[in-house]
Design a protein around this motif. Sequence first.
Motif, PDB file in Angstrom:
ATOM      1  N   GLY A  50       1.096 -17.698  33.434  1.00  0.00           N
ATOM      2  CA  GLY A  50       2.187 -16.963  32.100  1.00  0.00           C
ATOM      3  C   GLY A  50       1.690 -16.028  31.259  1.00  0.00           C
ATOM      4  N   TRP A 109       8.076 -19.803  29.807  1.00  0.00           N
ATOM      5  CA  TRP A 109       8.396 -21.157  30.979  1.00  0.00           C
ATOM      6  C   TRP A 109       7.246 -21.708  31.066  1.00  0.00           C
ATOM      7  CZ3 TRP A 109      13.887 -21.594  32.631  1.00  0.00           C
ATOM      8  CH2 TRP A 109      14.086 -22.273  33.441  1.00  0.00           C
ATOM      9  N   LEU A 110       6.229 -20.825  31.695  1.00  0.00           N
ATOM     10  CA  LEU A 110       5.317 -21.359  32.431  1.00  0.00           C
ATOM     11  C   LEU A 110       4.531 -22.431  31.409  1.00  0.00           C
ATOM     12  CD1 LEU A 110       4.665 -18.782  35.664  1.00  0.00           C
ATOM     13  CD2 LEU A 110       5.730 -21.199  35.423  1.00  0.00           C
ATOM     14  N   GLN A 126       5.450 -25.032  30.473  1.00  0.00           N
ATOM     15  CA  GLN A 126       5.852 -25.511  31.242  1.00  0.00           C
ATOM     16  C   GLN A 126       4.320 -26.138  31.605  1.00  0.00           C
ATOM     17  OE1 GLN A 126       7.085 -24.859  34.675  1.00  0.00           O
ATOM     18  NE2 GLN A 126       6.949 -26.272  36.282  1.00  0.00           N
ATOM     19  N   PRO A 134       6.904 -30.917  31.428  1.00  0.00           N
ATOM     20  CA  PRO A 134       7.436 -29.755  32.150  1.00  0.00           C
ATOM     21  C   PRO A 134       9.198 -29.527  31.692  1.00  0.00           C
ATOM     22  CG  PRO A 134       6.577 -30.850  33.837  1.00  0.00           C
ATOM     23  CD  PRO A 134       6.377 -31.125  32.241  1.00  0.00           C
ATOM     24  N   GLY A 142       9.425 -26.090  29.671  1.00  0.00           N
ATOM     25  CA  GLY A 142       9.898 -24.842  30.034  1.00  0.00           C
ATOM     26  C   GLY A 142      10.780 -24.363  29.643  1.00  0.00           C
TER      27      GLY A 142
END
Length: 314
Positions: free
Chosen positions: A12, A101-102, A105, A110, A113
Amino acid sequence: MDLHTLVPLTTGITLLTCVLAVLGVHSYAAGKAQRQALVDRLAATGQAPAGGRRRRFADLDHRLRRTKAGRKLELRLAATGLDITPGEFSVCLLAAVAGLWLIGQAALAPFFGPLAGLLGVWAAAQFLNWQRQKRIEKFINQLPELARILANATQAGLALRTAISMAAEELEAPAGEELGKVAAQLAVGASMDDALGELADRLPSRELVVLVTTLVLSNRAGGQVVSALRNLTETLEERKETRREVRTQLSQVSLTSYAVPVLGVGSLFLMNGVKDGALERMTGSPAGQAAVIVAFALYAIGFVLIRRLSRIDV
């Protein structure tokens, strides 16, 4: 931090670094193109600068322009004055969303994310709105000088079309660029009403609407356009000072509106830092997920309410 968490976090951060690098290249290319355009005086003729950069993602950009959403995005980008195509913006947005998102998360849980990805989309929309509003404010500050140039030109006996072309050459961006587009439209046969109407649609403001209405009515029915522009210049100068005072008074409130969601997101990192894995356990149940969604919704409502209550139309 275990390997399963480190890999998506690193990925990310890498994606976000790539996005920042692309934006930096775009900013450099835009500055170079503007400098070349200023030297060659091509803004008034509507020609592209000789040192313009080569566009990326041409196929994607062509497909986006054929869709309704792509055309809306193109209009929004044109209103901001950014030297970026819809295809380039879409690719940068997808890379930023994937990176956030990464990171969400890996750094939180999670469940965060997708929320981080949505936050990236919202941030991109806010960035476009901010760029557009900044361009509108700069254009409004140039309106008194624009009205003064048009009044002097028409008093000297020049036609309104010629006065607009002359103003496009003398004024800096964004007024010079926007008037250059109007002059180019008039040169290819567009009516004065349509060309000035598109200008008002690109940069909506009360001051510009008043100026456009004055020019359109004077072009249709004739009359004392010089005296009207002289009076309008004095009015625009007064409104310019009033807007500056109001913006100064509301600067602290505007900062507070952005501080509210930042504190909410920061509290999540603080909670996860105090007790590792707390957010993952909290969002492991439907009740915890619902509580997080409600909290984010409340922060968003607070942001919107503060912005609406602090908005004063002058």
